[in-house]
Design a protein around this motif. Structure first.
Motif, PDB file in Angstrom:
ATOM      1  N   SER A 229      64.059  -3.683  53.845  1.00 32.63           N
ATOM      2  CA  SER A 229      62.789  -3.015  53.560  1.00 32.63           C
ATOM      3  C   SER A 229      61.845  -3.084  54.749  1.00 32.63           C
ATOM      4  CB  SER A 229      62.144  -3.652  52.331  1.00 32.63           C
ATOM      5  OG  SER A 229      62.951  -3.477  51.187  1.00 32.63           O
ATOM      6  N   ALA A 230      61.824  -4.223  55.439  1.00 39.44           N
ATOM      7  CA  ALA A 230      60.942  -4.368  56.604  1.00 39.44           C
ATOM      8  C   ALA A 230      61.330  -3.388  57.702  1.00 39.44           C
ATOM      9  CB  ALA A 230      60.998  -5.806  57.116  1.00 39.44           C
ATOM     10  N   TYR A 231      62.625  -3.302  58.004  1.00 39.03           N
ATOM     11  CA  TYR A 231      63.090  -2.380  59.051  1.00 39.03           C
ATOM     12  C   TYR A 231      62.818  -0.936  58.631  1.00 39.03           C
ATOM     13  CZ  TYR A 231      66.010  -1.235  63.143  1.00 39.03           C
ATOM     14  OH  TYR A 231      66.475  -0.805  64.366  1.00 39.03           O
ATOM     15  N   SER A 232      63.057  -0.634  57.361  1.00 41.85           N
ATOM     16  CA  SER A 232      62.865   0.729  56.863  1.00 41.85           C
ATOM     17  C   SER A 232      61.407   1.156  56.949  1.00 41.85           C
ATOM     18  CB  SER A 232      63.363   0.820  55.416  1.00 41.85           C
ATOM     19  OG  SER A 232      63.002   2.051  54.837  1.00 41.85           O
ATOM     20  N   LEU A 268      71.660   5.661  62.754  1.00 46.69           N
ATOM     21  CA  LEU A 268      70.861   6.650  63.478  1.00 46.69           C
ATOM     22  C   LEU A 268      71.052   8.028  62.858  1.00 46.69           C
ATOM     23  CD1 LEU A 268      71.653   5.460  67.114  1.00 46.69           C
ATOM     24  CD2 LEU A 268      69.844   4.682  65.582  1.00 46.69           C
ATOM     25  N   GLN A 269      70.131   8.926  63.170  1.00 44.88           N
ATOM     26  CA  GLN A 269      70.145  10.234  62.512  1.00 44.88           C
ATOM     27  C   GLN A 269      71.239  11.153  63.029  1.00 44.88           C
ATOM     28  OE1 GLN A 269      66.335  12.170  62.583  1.00 44.88           O
ATOM     29  NE2 GLN A 269      66.935  13.762  61.143  1.00 44.88           N
ATOM     30  N   THR A 270      71.569  11.035  64.310  1.00 39.28           N
ATOM     31  CA  THR A 270      72.609  11.881  64.899  1.00 39.28           C
ATOM     32  C   THR A 270      73.579  11.003  65.685  1.00 39.28           C
ATOM     33  OG1 THR A 270      71.610  12.292  67.073  1.00 39.28           O
ATOM     34  CG2 THR A 270      70.805  13.637  65.230  1.00 39.28           C
ATOM     35  N   TRP A 276      64.574   5.685  69.946  1.00 35.91           N
ATOM     36  CA  TRP A 276      64.132   4.398  70.453  1.00 35.91           C
ATOM     37  C   TRP A 276      62.860   3.889  69.787  1.00 35.91           C
ATOM     38  CZ3 TRP A 276      64.905  -0.092  72.025  1.00 35.91           C
ATOM     39  CH2 TRP A 276      63.925  -0.847  72.695  1.00 35.91           C
ATOM     40  N   GLU A 277      61.839   4.708  69.697  1.00 32.67           N
ATOM     41  CA  GLU A 277      60.568   4.234  69.150  1.00 32.67           C
ATOM     42  C   GLU A 277      60.720   3.782  67.703  1.00 32.67           C
ATOM     43  OE1 GLU A 277      57.964   3.635  70.837  1.00 32.67           O
ATOM     44  OE2 GLU A 277      58.705   4.494  72.704  1.00 32.67           O
ATOM     45  N   LYS A 278      61.514   4.504  66.939  1.00 30.26           N
ATOM     46  CA  LYS A 278      61.731   4.115  65.538  1.00 30.26           C
ATOM     47  C   LYS A 278      62.435   2.770  65.457  1.00 30.26           C
ATOM     48  CE  LYS A 278      63.091   7.251  62.611  1.00 30.26           C
ATOM     49  NZ  LYS A 278      63.816   8.363  61.941  1.00 30.26           N
ATOM     50  N   ASN A 279      63.449   2.594  66.275  1.00 37.65           N
ATOM     51  CA  ASN A 279      64.205   1.350  66.210  1.00 37.65           C
ATOM     52  C   ASN A 279      63.444   0.177  66.814  1.00 37.65           C
ATOM     53  OD1 ASN A 279      67.032   1.772  64.992  1.00 37.65           O
ATOM     54  ND2 ASN A 279      66.747   3.571  66.301  1.00 37.65           N
ATOM     55  N   LEU A 280      62.650   0.432  67.836  1.00 43.04           N
ATOM     56  CA  LEU A 280      61.816  -0.635  68.380  1.00 43.04           C
ATOM     57  C   LEU A 280      60.844  -1.122  67.309  1.00 43.04           C
ATOM     58  CD1 LEU A 280      60.837  -2.425  70.682  1.00 43.04           C
ATOM     59  CD2 LEU A 280      59.351  -0.551  71.422  1.00 43.04           C
TER      60      LEU A 280
END
Length: 296
Positions: A229-232, A268-270, A276-280
């Motif tokens: 949940s935190a990562y999401s 990842l989406q693709t 990067w920004e989303k995963n950071l």
């Protein structure tokens, strides 16, 4: 004259002492003994360790940052090799970030990155040893064979959680090896986990655009739901408790759940982007969950 002579003697002693100190430093450096770093300054360089070899003998590397943290988070990319090469690039980008921003890792955390868990699969698609860039990726090479290792085993069906001889991927039958951990790449991940006992593990995959919790026979660990949940929330990827499109057996995340280590799968989406920004943002959320982050 007496005073002048004394001053000259003092000056000579000072110069000799300074030269002696310089000679000592030179000898120490020559012998490989570096002066201690100033207090409060983190070492930018990670501790590199080869945790295993692929079927074709390529190194599976682990890079450990801030080795003294009492809580240990691990991140794994590329278990599906060249089919998911962008997960490997994401891991390398993360490593570059940690090197440039050591203050981002809380003092209480040790972070390990295993950028490429299936280097033979990456090589099959990229055609380059070791680290690569987006410029090395060719669109005229088949990617699906790069998902498997050289034995044509799906490594994410080769772990000891509900293992079956034949696994399923997108509704088709795939080889899961001759038994749990029959493949050297899966053994490398297993041995790393058993030797280091990480508190949580994140696997980067593509392309389902979601964060999944891990589970085995005993269900989902409560902490797994919390870090999912935190990562999401931070990244914007939807959170999904259970993958129900087809049966998953022998997956690495499930095996971790079976030995009480929380693990999540970030899809990842693709197959071409690292987002990067989303995963950071997702990684920082985990840093905040396990220990107070410092800086940006």
């Amino acid at each position: 004259m007496g005073l002048f002579f004394k001053k000259r003697v003092i000056a000579v002693i000072f110069i000799v002492a300074a030269l002696g100190a310089g000679l000592f430093v030179f000898i120490a450096l020559r012998d490989g003994n570096k002066p201690a770093e100033p207090a409060g300054v983190k070492n930018l360089a990670p501790e590199r360790k080869v945790i295993g070899l692929s079927v074709e003998g390529r190194e599976i590397e682990a890079y450990k940052y801030n080795n003294n943290g009492e809580t240990h988070l691990a991140f794994v990319g590329g278990i599906h090799g060249g089919y998911e090469w962008n997960s490997v690039l994401l891991a390398y980008k993360f490593m570059d970030y940690l090197g440039a921003n050591p203050e981002s890792v809380p003092e209480s955390l040790t972070v390990t990155v295993i950028p490429s868990a299936n280097p033979d699969g990456v090589y099959k698609v990229i055609g380059k040893e070791g680290r690569f860039t987006i410029a090395d990726v060719s669109n005229d090479k088949p990617t699906e064979p790069g998902r498997f290792n050289v034995h044509m085993v799906d490594l994410n069906r080769n772990f000891d959680c509900k293992w079956k001889l034949n696994g399923v991927w997108r509704g088709e039958t795939v080889s899961a090896g001759t038994g749990p951990f029959s493949e050297p790449e899966a053994k490398a991940i297993r041995n790393f986990v058993l030797e280091n006992n990480p508190d949580a593990v994140v696997f980067w995959h593509s392309q389902a655009n979601a964060v999944y919790a891990s589970e085995c026979e005993n269900g989902i660990l409560p902490e797994t739901l919390e870090i999912m949940s935190a990562y999401s929330r931070a990244s914007g990827y939807p959170s999904i408790k259970s993958f129900d499109h087809y049966e998953i057996t022998g997956d690495a995340e499930g095996w971790l759940a079976s030995i009480n280590i929380p693990a999540i799968t970030v899809e990842l989406q693709t197959h071409e982007t690292i987002e990067w920004e989303k995963n950071l943002a997702g990684v920082k959320a985990l840093f905040e969950y396990y220990g107070k982050a410092i800086g940006d």
